[in-house]
Design a protein around this motif. Structure first.
Motif, PDB file in Angstrom:
ATOM      1  N   ALA A  89      -3.673  -5.523   4.480  1.00  0.00           N
ATOM      2  CA  ALA A  89      -1.581  -4.929   3.378  1.00  0.00           C
ATOM      3  C   ALA A  89      -1.696  -3.316   2.405  1.00  0.00           C
ATOM      4  O   ALA A  89      -1.397  -3.096   2.228  1.00  0.00           O
ATOM      5  CB  ALA A  89      -1.853  -5.691   2.020  1.00  0.00           C
ATOM      6  N   LYS A 146      -1.776  -0.318  -1.216  1.00  0.00           N
ATOM      7  CA  LYS A 146      -0.718  -0.908  -0.967  1.00  0.00           C
ATOM      8  C   LYS A 146       1.020  -0.906  -1.693  1.00  0.00           C
ATOM      9  O   LYS A 146       2.013  -1.232  -1.227  1.00  0.00           O
ATOM     10  CB  LYS A 146      -0.987  -2.416  -1.040  1.00  0.00           C
ATOM     11  CG  LYS A 146      -0.296  -3.355  -1.207  1.00  0.00           C
ATOM     12  CD  LYS A 146      -1.090  -4.668  -1.314  1.00  0.00           C
ATOM     13  CE  LYS A 146       0.253  -6.032  -1.976  1.00  0.00           C
ATOM     14  NZ  LYS A 146      -0.529  -7.079  -2.515  1.00  0.00           N
ATOM     15  N   SER A 147       0.905  -0.721  -2.866  1.00  0.00           N
ATOM     16  CA  SER A 147       2.002  -0.315  -3.197  1.00  0.00           C
ATOM     17  C   SER A 147       2.920   0.872  -2.715  1.00  0.00           C
ATOM     18  O   SER A 147       4.278   0.621  -2.546  1.00  0.00           O
ATOM     19  CB  SER A 147       2.025   0.240  -5.141  1.00  0.00           C
ATOM     20  OG  SER A 147       0.867  -0.440  -5.260  1.00  0.00           O
ATOM     21  N   ARG A 149       2.661   1.314   0.344  1.00  0.00           N
ATOM     22  CA  ARG A 149       3.561   1.024   2.189  1.00  0.00           C
ATOM     23  C   ARG A 149       4.199  -0.413   1.275  1.00  0.00           C
ATOM     24  O   ARG A 149       5.107  -0.123   2.720  1.00  0.00           O
ATOM     25  CB  ARG A 149       2.107   0.344   3.021  1.00  0.00           C
ATOM     26  CG  ARG A 149       1.162   1.024   3.190  1.00  0.00           C
ATOM     27  CD  ARG A 149      -0.021  -0.643   3.739  1.00  0.00           C
ATOM     28  NE  ARG A 149       0.586  -1.263   4.753  1.00  0.00           N
ATOM     29  CZ  ARG A 149       0.569  -0.702   5.524  1.00  0.00           C
ATOM     30  NH1 ARG A 149       0.174   0.575   6.177  1.00  0.00           N
ATOM     31  NH2 ARG A 149       1.431  -2.269   6.680  1.00  0.00           N
ATOM     32  N   GLN A 150       4.442  -0.703   0.746  1.00  0.00           N
ATOM     33  CA  GLN A 150       5.878  -1.764   0.256  1.00  0.00           C
ATOM     34  C   GLN A 150       6.802  -0.933  -0.143  1.00  0.00           C
ATOM     35  O   GLN A 150       7.556  -1.073   0.092  1.00  0.00           O
ATOM     36  CB  GLN A 150       5.297  -2.716  -1.000  1.00  0.00           C
ATOM     37  CG  GLN A 150       3.596  -3.844  -0.477  1.00  0.00           C
ATOM     38  CD  GLN A 150       4.322  -3.988   0.743  1.00  0.00           C
ATOM     39  OE1 GLN A 150       4.976  -4.839   2.118  1.00  0.00           O
ATOM     40  NE2 GLN A 150       3.087  -4.099   1.536  1.00  0.00           N
ATOM     41  N   ASP A 151       6.834   0.268  -0.861  1.00  0.00           N
ATOM     42  CA  ASP A 151       7.943   0.770  -0.715  1.00  0.00           C
ATOM     43  C   ASP A 151       8.297   1.966   0.120  1.00  0.00           C
ATOM     44  O   ASP A 151       9.596   1.517   0.315  1.00  0.00           O
ATOM     45  CB  ASP A 151       7.232   2.524  -1.927  1.00  0.00           C
ATOM     46  CG  ASP A 151       7.175   1.715  -2.970  1.00  0.00           C
ATOM     47  OD1 ASP A 151       7.914   1.083  -3.462  1.00  0.00           O
ATOM     48  OD2 ASP A 151       6.531   2.582  -4.126  1.00  0.00           O
ATOM     49  N   GLN A 154       9.558  -0.884   1.704  1.00  0.00           N
ATOM     50  CA  GLN A 154      11.282  -1.060   1.768  1.00  0.00           C
ATOM     51  C   GLN A 154      12.150  -0.155   1.850  1.00  0.00           C
ATOM     52  O   GLN A 154      13.924  -0.576   2.160  1.00  0.00           O
ATOM     53  CB  GLN A 154      11.406  -1.365   0.216  1.00  0.00           C
ATOM     54  CG  GLN A 154      12.459  -2.434  -0.701  1.00  0.00           C
ATOM     55  CD  GLN A 154      12.592  -3.029  -0.747  1.00  0.00           C
ATOM     56  OE1 GLN A 154      11.385  -4.141  -0.837  1.00  0.00           O
ATOM     57  NE2 GLN A 154      13.541  -3.696  -0.495  1.00  0.00           N
ATOM     58  N   ASN A 217       2.412  -7.694   5.233  1.00  0.00           N
ATOM     59  CA  ASN A 217       2.281  -7.218   4.397  1.00  0.00           C
ATOM     60  C   ASN A 217       3.669  -7.675   3.551  1.00  0.00           C
ATOM     61  O   ASN A 217       4.227  -8.348   4.074  1.00  0.00           O
ATOM     62  CB  ASN A 217       3.696  -6.227   5.045  1.00  0.00           C
ATOM     63  CG  ASN A 217       3.287  -5.773   6.103  1.00  0.00           C
ATOM     64  OD1 ASN A 217       3.052  -4.403   5.576  1.00  0.00           O
ATOM     65  ND2 ASN A 217       3.055  -5.996   7.274  1.00  0.00           N
ATOM     66  N   LYS A 218       3.413  -7.886   1.788  1.00  0.00           N
ATOM     67  CA  LYS A 218       3.892  -8.965   1.058  1.00  0.00           C
ATOM     68  C   LYS A 218       4.653  -8.091   1.151  1.00  0.00           C
ATOM     69  O   LYS A 218       5.030  -8.449  -0.925  1.00  0.00           O
ATOM     70  CB  LYS A 218       2.311  -8.832  -0.602  1.00  0.00           C
ATOM     71  CG  LYS A 218       1.244  -9.219   0.259  1.00  0.00           C
ATOM     72  CD  LYS A 218       1.244 -10.987   0.996  1.00  0.00           C
ATOM     73  CE  LYS A 218       0.440 -11.473   1.179  1.00  0.00           C
ATOM     74  NZ  LYS A 218       0.054 -12.792   1.960  1.00  0.00           N
ATOM     75  N   ASN A 219       5.683  -8.255   1.324  1.00  0.00           N
ATOM     76  CA  ASN A 219       7.244  -7.117   0.477  1.00  0.00           C
ATOM     77  C   ASN A 219       8.344  -8.469   0.990  1.00  0.00           C
ATOM     78  O   ASN A 219       8.182  -9.246   2.234  1.00  0.00           O
ATOM     79  CB  ASN A 219       7.517  -6.112   2.070  1.00  0.00           C
ATOM     80  CG  ASN A 219       8.760  -5.320   1.782  1.00  0.00           C
ATOM     81  OD1 ASN A 219       9.888  -6.118   1.838  1.00  0.00           O
ATOM     82  ND2 ASN A 219       8.781  -4.115   0.860  1.00  0.00           N
ATOM     83  N   GLU A 220       8.541  -8.715  -0.363  1.00  0.00           N
ATOM     84  CA  GLU A 220       9.640  -9.908   0.068  1.00  0.00           C
ATOM     85  C   GLU A 220      11.184  -9.576   0.681  1.00  0.00           C
ATOM     86  O   GLU A 220      10.625 -11.054   1.277  1.00  0.00           O
ATOM     87  CB  GLU A 220      10.101  -9.852  -1.760  1.00  0.00           C
ATOM     88  CG  GLU A 220      11.324 -10.402  -1.902  1.00  0.00           C
ATOM     89  CD  GLU A 220      11.227 -10.744  -3.521  1.00  0.00           C
ATOM     90  OE1 GLU A 220      11.571 -12.238  -4.176  1.00  0.00           O
ATOM     91  OE2 GLU A 220      10.930 -10.255  -4.222  1.00  0.00           O
TER      92      GLU A 220
END
Length: 303
Positions: A89, A146-147, A149-151, A154, A217-220
């Motif tokens: 992640a 991780k933060s 990557r999620q940004d 998104q 990837n814990k992206n909603e």
């Protein structure tokens, strides 16, 4: 001994400067330099020796490596899988593996834990807590990566899905369209989809490959895309229409995500401003009030 007002002012400025340097150093330590690159070509792969690993991570990895066999023998399969998901992640920073993570953690506990105990024995409580905080350096690095990557996911997902929907609508199959869009829009999201395609080429079913993508990837928004794609496949809905609908929903979610993120910036700016300016102001104001009382400083110095 009575301090003059300019001396107190200099002390206040020095205190504010020290706090500011600490905050700036922490920012540099937890962020990576952004360098402009040619996005049309893939970044060259570097070997393990060429990786720019933080010097403290190298030290703790060397210290903890002798204890790695013992730690691995106590680690269950589920615990190892959870660690692997956390590392994936975060994008496997510094080519981090489960073994390297365990080595670093063991070294951090030995180095910073021993330093914490030493500071406690010496009676330095503040430095003991500071040393204890360094023992979570690897976990903090994983969290920040991780933060980031999620940004990035998104931001890239709506445009990626728009192009994918147009490509599928042009007549290409889903896998061909996904491969072509991933090649034409390089980035973190494209790398994740290319990994999913490689898994399918090796025999993994589409459902399992996209489940692995969602687990990495814990992206909603990405998770909803995978769920909607699987539902459209089960129900036999036209894939191009489903992708266009998913893209519109995710674009609305992206706007809400950006609004929530903007709302979080103001408290952070206030906190940084208070942390950098408040100590100096307290010293200046408190020093001026103390000087106004005309207290004889010889009482404290024993002279």
């Amino acid at each position: 001994m009575t301090l003059s007002f300019p001396a107190i002012l200099l002390l206040g400025l020095a205190g504010a400067m020290c706090v500011g340097l600490f905050v700036w150093g922490f920012y540099l330590m937890t962020s990576k330099a952004q360098v402009a690159a040619d996005l049309t070509s893939a970044a060259p792969k570097r070997s393990k020796d060429e990786e720019e690993i933080f010097i403290l991570h190298r030290i703790t990895a060397q210290l903890g490596r002798p204890f790695l066999p013992l730690i691995e023998s106590k680690l269950s399969f589920d615990q190892r899988q959870r660690l692997q998901i956390r590392i994936d992640a975060a994008g496997r920073p510094d080519n981090l593996t489960v073994e390297r993570y365990l080595s670093r953690k063991a070294g951090e506990i030995l180095l910073y834990g021993g330093l914490t105990v030493f500071m406690l024995i010496k009676g330095n409580i503040l430095f003991a807590f500071l040393a204890l905080g360094f023992s979570f350096m690897t976990d903090l690095n994983l969290y920040t990566e991780k933060s980031k990557r999620q940004d990035q996911i998104q931001r890239q997902l709506p445009d990626f899905l728009d192009v994918l929907a147009v490509t599928v609508g042009a007549g290409l199959s889903f896998r061909q369209a996904l491969s072509r869009v991933a090649d034409s829009m390089p980035g973190l999201l494209a790398d994740e989809f290319r990994m999913t395609l490689r898994q399918m080429d090796l025999g993994t079913s589409r459902r399992d490959a996209f489940k692995a993508l969602r687990a990495r990837n814990k992206n909603e928004s990405l998770g909803r895309f995978v769920s909607a794609l699987q539902q459209a496949e089960e129900l036999g809905a036209p894939l191009a229409d489903a992708l266009m609908t998913i893209s519109q929903d995710i674009r609305r979610d992206d706007a809400q995500y950006l609004r929530r993120k903007a709302q979080k910036i103001a408290p952070r700016v206030t906190g940084i401003t208070a942390a950098t300016m408040l100590p100096g102001l307290l010293i200046v104001i408190g020093g001026g009030m103390f000087m106004g009382t005309d207290i004889d400083m010889s009482v404290f110095s024993g002279e």
